[in-house]
Design a protein around this motif. Structure first.
Motif, PDB file in Angstrom:
ATOM      1  N   ALA A 103     -35.759 -57.664  43.916  1.00 32.64           N
ATOM      2  CA  ALA A 103     -36.911 -58.563  43.978  1.00 32.64           C
ATOM      3  C   ALA A 103     -37.982 -58.155  42.976  1.00 32.64           C
ATOM      4  CB  ALA A 103     -37.483 -58.572  45.392  1.00 32.64           C
ATOM      5  N   ILE A 104     -38.303 -56.875  42.922  1.00 26.08           N
ATOM      6  CA  ILE A 104     -39.304 -56.401  41.975  1.00 26.08           C
ATOM      7  C   ILE A 104     -38.855 -56.687  40.543  1.00 26.08           C
ATOM      8  CG2 ILE A 104     -40.443 -54.350  41.037  1.00 26.08           C
ATOM      9  CD1 ILE A 104     -41.575 -55.202  43.729  1.00 26.08           C
ATOM     10  N   ALA A 105     -37.569 -56.472  40.258  1.00 24.45           N
ATOM     11  CA  ALA A 105     -37.040 -56.733  38.918  1.00 24.45           C
ATOM     12  C   ALA A 105     -37.182 -58.208  38.555  1.00 24.45           C
ATOM     13  CB  ALA A 105     -35.577 -56.307  38.841  1.00 24.45           C
ATOM     14  N   LYS A 158     -61.177 -64.731  40.790  1.00 27.67           N
ATOM     15  CA  LYS A 158     -61.217 -63.271  40.928  1.00 27.67           C
ATOM     16  C   LYS A 158     -59.915 -62.582  40.520  1.00 27.67           C
ATOM     17  CE  LYS A 158     -64.610 -63.265  44.704  1.00 27.67           C
ATOM     18  NZ  LYS A 158     -65.654 -62.487  44.021  1.00 27.67           N
ATOM     19  N   LEU A 159     -58.802 -63.332  40.420  1.00 30.42           N
ATOM     20  CA  LEU A 159     -57.508 -62.707  40.157  1.00 30.42           C
ATOM     21  C   LEU A 159     -56.821 -63.275  38.917  1.00 30.42           C
ATOM     22  CD1 LEU A 159     -56.246 -62.595  43.853  1.00 30.42           C
ATOM     23  CD2 LEU A 159     -57.167 -60.691  42.529  1.00 30.42           C
ATOM     24  N   LYS A 160     -57.596 -63.834  38.003  1.00 27.43           N
ATOM     25  CA  LYS A 160     -57.016 -64.363  36.772  1.00 27.43           C
ATOM     26  C   LYS A 160     -56.309 -63.267  35.986  1.00 27.43           C
ATOM     27  CE  LYS A 160     -60.119 -68.296  35.976  1.00 27.43           C
ATOM     28  NZ  LYS A 160     -61.180 -68.853  35.094  1.00 27.43           N
ATOM     29  N   GLY A 161     -55.103 -63.582  35.528  1.00 26.73           N
ATOM     30  CA  GLY A 161     -54.344 -62.634  34.733  1.00 26.73           C
ATOM     31  C   GLY A 161     -53.535 -61.642  35.549  1.00 26.73           C
ATOM     32  N   LYS A 162     -53.621 -61.717  36.881  1.00 31.43           N
ATOM     33  CA  LYS A 162     -52.900 -60.791  37.743  1.00 31.43           C
ATOM     34  C   LYS A 162     -51.581 -61.411  38.212  1.00 31.43           C
ATOM     35  CE  LYS A 162     -56.251 -57.736  37.751  1.00 31.43           C
ATOM     36  NZ  LYS A 162     -56.101 -56.412  37.091  1.00 31.43           N
ATOM     37  N   VAL A 163     -50.618 -60.536  38.491  1.00 33.98           N
ATOM     38  CA  VAL A 163     -49.339 -60.945  39.073  1.00 33.98           C
ATOM     39  C   VAL A 163     -49.219 -60.269  40.432  1.00 33.98           C
ATOM     40  CG1 VAL A 163     -46.829 -60.866  38.881  1.00 33.98           C
ATOM     41  CG2 VAL A 163     -48.223 -61.289  36.847  1.00 33.98           C
ATOM     42  N   ALA A 164     -49.007 -61.066  41.461  1.00 33.78           N
ATOM     43  CA  ALA A 164     -48.948 -60.543  42.818  1.00 33.78           C
ATOM     44  C   ALA A 164     -47.606 -60.852  43.460  1.00 33.78           C
ATOM     45  CB  ALA A 164     -50.067 -61.135  43.671  1.00 33.78           C
ATOM     46  N   PHE A 165     -47.109 -59.884  44.215  1.00 34.75           N
ATOM     47  CA  PHE A 165     -45.857 -60.052  44.960  1.00 34.75           C
ATOM     48  C   PHE A 165     -46.150 -59.794  46.425  1.00 34.75           C
ATOM     49  CE2 PHE A 165     -41.655 -58.065  46.302  1.00 34.75           C
ATOM     50  CZ  PHE A 165     -41.014 -59.287  46.440  1.00 34.75           C
ATOM     51  N   ILE A 166     -45.792 -60.757  47.292  1.00 37.31           N
ATOM     52  CA  ILE A 166     -46.162 -60.717  48.706  1.00 37.31           C
ATOM     53  C   ILE A 166     -44.909 -60.820  49.548  1.00 37.31           C
ATOM     54  CG2 ILE A 166     -47.607 -61.764  50.492  1.00 37.31           C
ATOM     55  CD1 ILE A 166     -48.993 -63.294  48.050  1.00 37.31           C
ATOM     56  N   THR A 167     -44.674 -59.848  50.406  1.00 43.53           N
ATOM     57  CA  THR A 167     -43.515 -59.914  51.291  1.00 43.53           C
ATOM     58  C   THR A 167     -43.903 -60.625  52.592  1.00 43.53           C
ATOM     59  OG1 THR A 167     -43.863 -57.818  52.489  1.00 43.53           O
ATOM     60  CG2 THR A 167     -42.741 -57.705  50.344  1.00 43.53           C
ATOM     61  N   ALA A 204     -53.160 -67.782  44.400  1.00 43.59           N
ATOM     62  CA  ALA A 204     -52.958 -68.798  43.369  1.00 43.59           C
ATOM     63  C   ALA A 204     -54.269 -69.505  43.049  1.00 43.59           C
ATOM     64  CB  ALA A 204     -51.902 -69.802  43.819  1.00 43.59           C
ATOM     65  N   MET A 205     -55.053 -69.808  44.065  1.00 49.74           N
ATOM     66  CA  MET A 205     -56.356 -70.450  43.852  1.00 49.74           C
ATOM     67  C   MET A 205     -57.281 -69.560  43.033  1.00 49.74           C
ATOM     68  SD  MET A 205     -56.964 -72.110  47.656  1.00 49.74           S
ATOM     69  CE  MET A 205     -58.544 -72.881  47.291  1.00 49.74           C
ATOM     70  N   GLU A 206     -57.116 -68.239  43.174  1.00 49.91           N
ATOM     71  CA  GLU A 206     -57.944 -67.289  42.426  1.00 49.91           C
ATOM     72  C   GLU A 206     -57.394 -67.009  41.025  1.00 49.91           C
ATOM     73  OE1 GLU A 206     -60.793 -66.234  43.009  1.00 49.91           O
ATOM     74  OE2 GLU A 206     -61.151 -66.377  45.168  1.00 49.91           O
ATOM     75  N   GLY A 207     -56.280 -67.671  40.669  1.00 44.87           N
ATOM     76  CA  GLY A 207     -55.771 -67.564  39.307  1.00 44.87           C
ATOM     77  C   GLY A 207     -54.587 -66.650  39.114  1.00 44.87           C
ATOM     78  N   ALA A 208     -54.087 -66.004  40.169  1.00 44.65           N
ATOM     79  CA  ALA A 208     -52.953 -65.091  40.037  1.00 44.65           C
ATOM     80  C   ALA A 208     -51.634 -65.842  39.941  1.00 44.65           C
ATOM     81  CB  ALA A 208     -52.911 -64.131  41.221  1.00 44.65           C
ATOM     82  N   GLU A 209     -50.667 -65.226  39.267  1.00 48.36           N
ATOM     83  CA  GLU A 209     -49.279 -65.661  39.355  1.00 48.36           C
ATOM     84  C   GLU A 209     -48.709 -65.049  40.636  1.00 48.36           C
ATOM     85  OE1 GLU A 209     -48.194 -67.841  37.369  1.00 48.36           O
ATOM     86  OE2 GLU A 209     -49.579 -67.688  35.677  1.00 48.36           O
ATOM     87  N   VAL A 210     -47.941 -65.837  41.388  1.00 43.42           N
ATOM     88  CA  VAL A 210     -47.537 -65.416  42.724  1.00 43.42           C
ATOM     89  C   VAL A 210     -46.024 -65.475  42.889  1.00 43.42           C
ATOM     90  CG1 VAL A 210     -47.701 -65.946  45.188  1.00 43.42           C
ATOM     91  CG2 VAL A 210     -49.724 -66.175  43.726  1.00 43.42           C
ATOM     92  N   ALA A 211     -45.476 -64.415  43.482  1.00 41.57           N
ATOM     93  CA  ALA A 211     -44.085 -64.390  43.918  1.00 41.57           C
ATOM     94  C   ALA A 211     -44.064 -63.988  45.381  1.00 41.57           C
ATOM     95  CB  ALA A 211     -43.266 -63.407  43.086  1.00 41.57           C
ATOM     96  N   ILE A 212     -43.169 -64.604  46.167  1.00 38.34           N
ATOM     97  CA  ILE A 212     -43.078 -64.273  47.583  1.00 38.34           C
ATOM     98  C   ILE A 212     -41.661 -63.842  47.940  1.00 38.34           C
ATOM     99  CG2 ILE A 212     -44.920 -65.903  48.130  1.00 38.34           C
ATOM    100  CD1 ILE A 212     -42.704 -67.665  49.466  1.00 38.34           C
ATOM    101  N   PHE A 213     -41.565 -63.033  48.978  1.00 43.33           N
ATOM    102  CA  PHE A 213     -40.295 -62.508  49.472  1.00 43.33           C
ATOM    103  C   PHE A 213     -40.167 -62.905  50.929  1.00 43.33           C
ATOM    104  CE2 PHE A 213     -37.512 -58.917  50.844  1.00 43.33           C
ATOM    105  CZ  PHE A 213     -36.521 -59.024  49.885  1.00 43.33           C
ATOM    106  N   ALA A 235     -39.841 -49.180  44.780  1.00 40.81           N
ATOM    107  CA  ALA A 235     -39.316 -50.063  43.742  1.00 40.81           C
ATOM    108  C   ALA A 235     -40.402 -50.536  42.780  1.00 40.81           C
ATOM    109  CB  ALA A 235     -38.624 -51.270  44.382  1.00 40.81           C
ATOM    110  N   ALA A 236     -41.609 -50.729  43.287  1.00 41.86           N
ATOM    111  CA  ALA A 236     -42.682 -51.310  42.473  1.00 41.86           C
ATOM    112  C   ALA A 236     -43.428 -50.292  41.629  1.00 41.86           C
ATOM    113  CB  ALA A 236     -43.686 -52.032  43.377  1.00 41.86           C
TER     114      ALA A 236
END
Length: 290
Positions: free
Chosen positions: A115-117, A43-52, A67-76, A167-168
């Motif tokens: 972080a957003i940068a 459901k999230l292929k091609g998406k970039v997600a940032f999670i605090t 990640a299982m849904e295909g998103a690139e993931v960054a965490i804070f 920031a985002a």
């Protein structure tokens, strides 16, 4: 993938108290956040997600689900290096994705900007911002809520959300999404969490107001509203007596596990929720506010 036959009940949670901020690894029983009951569908292929606030608890489970849904993931995250590294490992092992981990403090706008940068530099874009970092501390008497505690609660739970959106937003476009983490106590109040409940009420209003403000840009804004969830904040901020047999106030008569919240964040982050904005999406186990 092995599906769990049952969820821990209040009887499975013994009295315990951990120093704040607690590590998920020190909790008994360990929270379910490995998504072993989840079936992804791309459901999230091609998406970039940032999670605090994603080194543990709800944030960790959401990172793995995304990640299982295909998103690139960054965490804070703020403190627990070990928990953050474990989340990164789980995202890789379970979600088959690399995970960018960034340490900082949501109360500091410069940390939020940085972080957003870093996310945009690493992945080239940002599509989904999830504000999940939170602070709470139990005080039975109102007089025991210090000015320092009140300030920390508001700066983490309200200012931090505002800072991250600020920031985002220059990187978000039509079709992108902001998801905030609220709380059922922000609707109903809580006698021993006066400042926390107040901050979550503010998050709910922030969500609705921001959805109205960004509607013309095609950016959807919603809030997941959890009930009680078995996360490190519980044994780290409550007394051992309060933790004992935690929590059976809802219709389902038990606390949620972090991975039970993750599907709500997937829904609100995906095109399945294309007609949903300004919503407070309750996942409370039947803890009703009215």
């Amino acid at each position: 993938m092995v599906t769990k036959e049952r969820r821990p009940t209040p009887d499975d949670i013994p009295p315990q108290q951990l120093d704040y901020p607690a590590s998920q690894a020190d909790m008994t029983p360990q929270p379910d956040s490995d998504l072993s009951n989840y079936s992804p569908a791309g459901k999230l292929k091609g998406k970039v997600a940032f999670i605090t606030g994603a080194d543990s608890g709800i944030g960790r489970a959401v990172a793995i689900a995304y990640a299982m849904e295909g998103a690139e993931v960054a965490i804070f995250y703020n403190v627990n290096d070990g928990d953050a590294e474990e989340t990164k490992k789980m995202v890789k092992d379970i979600g088959n994705k690399d995970c960018l981990i960034i340490k900082g403090d949501v109360r500091n706008y410069e940390d939020c900007e940085s972080a957003i940068a870093q996310v945009v530099e690493r992945f080239g874009k940002l599509n989904i911002l999830i504000n999940n970092a939170a602070y709470q501390m139990v005080q039975k008497k109102f007089e025991d809520i210090t000015l320092e505690q009140f300030r920390r609660t508001m700066e983490t739970n309200v200012f931090g959300y505002f800072y991250m959106v600020k920031a985002a937003l220059p990187h978000l476009e039509e079709g992108d999404v902001i998801i905030n983490t609220g709380s059922i106590v922000g609707k109903m109040g809580k006698n021993f969490l006066v400042d926390y409940a107040t901050s979550k009420g503010a998050v709910h209003t922030f969500t609705k107001s921001l959805a109205l403000n960004l509607g013309d840009r095609g950016i959807r804004v919603n809030s997941v509203v959890p009930g009680p969830v078995w996360t490190p904040n519980i044994p780290a901020t409550m007394t051992a007596k309060q933790v004992d047999n935690y929590d059976s106030d809802g219709i389902i008569k038990r606390t949620a596990q972090p991975e039970e919240l993750a599907p709500a964040y997937v829904f609100l982050g995906s095109s399945d929720s294309s007609f949903v904005t300004g919503a407070l999406y309750d996942v409370t186990g039947g803890q009703l506010s009215a």
